[in-house]
Enzyme design. Structure first.
Site, PDB file in Angstrom:
ATOM      1  N   HIS A 134      31.947  23.522  57.934  1.00 55.39           N
ATOM      2  CA  HIS A 134      31.060  23.649  56.774  1.00 55.39           C
ATOM      3  C   HIS A 134      31.832  24.220  55.596  1.00 55.39           C
ATOM      4  CE1 HIS A 134      27.622  23.946  54.357  1.00 55.39           C
ATOM      5  NE2 HIS A 134      26.742  24.426  55.218  1.00 55.39           N
ATOM      6  N   ARG A 181      23.779  13.823  42.760  1.00 50.05           N
ATOM      7  CA  ARG A 181      22.381  13.424  42.757  1.00 50.05           C
ATOM      8  C   ARG A 181      21.511  14.352  43.583  1.00 50.05           C
ATOM      9  NH1 ARG A 181      20.671   8.309  44.763  1.00 50.05           N
ATOM     10  NH2 ARG A 181      19.127   9.287  46.119  1.00 50.05           N
ATOM     11  N   GLY A 202      19.594  13.322  49.060  1.00 49.88           N
ATOM     12  CA  GLY A 202      18.190  13.029  48.893  1.00 49.88           C
ATOM     13  C   GLY A 202      17.854  11.553  48.951  1.00 49.88           C
ATOM     14  N   TYR A 227      29.159  28.733  50.704  1.00 53.66           N
ATOM     15  CA  TYR A 227      29.604  29.632  51.767  1.00 53.66           C
ATOM     16  C   TYR A 227      31.102  29.890  51.642  1.00 53.66           C
ATOM     17  CZ  TYR A 227      24.951  28.871  53.650  1.00 53.66           C
ATOM     18  OH  TYR A 227      23.587  28.802  53.806  1.00 53.66           O
ATOM     19  N   GLY A 278      18.604  14.720  55.707  1.00 54.78           N
ATOM     20  CA  GLY A 278      18.241  16.050  56.161  1.00 54.78           C
ATOM     21  C   GLY A 278      16.748  16.264  56.211  1.00 54.78           C
ATOM     22  N   ARG A 288      32.427  19.042  55.741  1.00 49.77           N
ATOM     23  CA  ARG A 288      31.377  18.894  54.731  1.00 49.77           C
ATOM     24  C   ARG A 288      31.813  19.605  53.452  1.00 49.77           C
ATOM     25  NH1 ARG A 288      25.511  18.210  54.389  1.00 49.77           N
ATOM     26  NH2 ARG A 288      24.513  19.768  53.074  1.00 49.77           N
TER      27      ARG A 288
END
Length: 214
Positions: free
Chosen positions: A24, A116, A148, A29, A169, A76
């Site tokens: 991640h 986006r 999205g 983070y 997600g 990611r």
């Protein structure tokens, strides 16, 4: 992962196996904080230049690759986002540098959050955004985007070659049978934002109905 009983006379170990690891490096983070120049104010070899800011992420990729193999690793990234005020002054250059640098390690995939996604959070998503296309072209592995997407524009972004795969997600959270619904173009359950990130193990996580039960 090892489990031990409270009875010292009995010791039980159980190894949970997974197919791979997604590192991640997004969403504000730790890894993302090294990557972004608006939050990384280090003056050592992990700060300053683009190469230095990316060093920590790439060293992590190398370490995990050496441990379990490149074919089991994905990364990611969210170079265009500013989650937790973690932004970058030149996200295009950051994303492109990381995409090219990752080729050295031959990891399975790179998963990128698109610009986006900000529109999607505001319920104003209006179609594919091509700003990640240079990353797609530069990366030699499987390129995954998230932002999205719905069924139609997800198919479009893959069909136009902007990505190999699209990650879902919130729609997957609200629709446990999402692949089936996409296959038959069935209506989707609307997700409830009020139940996101709660401690309840059921409400908002496992209580959305399957299409056949409606």
């Amino acid at each position: 992962m090892t489990y031990e009983s409270h009875d010292n006379s009995i010791r039980t170990s159980h190894l949970l196996s997974f197919d791979g690891v997604e590192i991640h490096g997004a969403n504000g983070y730790l890894i993302d904080q090294f990557l972004k120049d608006q939050v990384n104010d280090r003056t050592d070899q992990y700060g300053g230049s683009l190469e230095n800011r990316c060093r920590f992420a790439l060293e992590l990729v190398e370490a995990v690759t050496n441990e379990i193999g490149a074919d089991k690793i994905g990364l990611r990234l969210s170079p265009f986002a500013d989650y937790l005020d973690c932004g970058d002054s030149n996200p295009e250059a950051l994303g492109l540098y990381m995409a090219r640098a990752l080729n050295k390690y031959n990891i399975l995939y790179c998963h990128v959050i698109e610009p986006r996604m900000i529109k999607a959070q505001q319920e104003k998503c209006d179609g594919p955004d091509g700003t990640v296309l240079p990353m797609r072209k530069a990366f030699s592995g499987t390129f995954i985007v998230s932002g999205g997407y719905n069924r139609e524009d997800g198919n479009k972004v893959v069909g136009e070659g902007h990505a190999a795969l699209v990650a879902y997600g919130r729609w997957f959270l609200a629709n446990p049978d999402l692949p089936r619904r996409f296959e038959i173009n069935a209506p989707l359950n609307k997700y409830d934002r009020a139940t996101f990130y709660t401690h309840d193990p059921v409400v908002g996580y496992t209580d959305y109905p399957f299409y056949e039960s409606l």
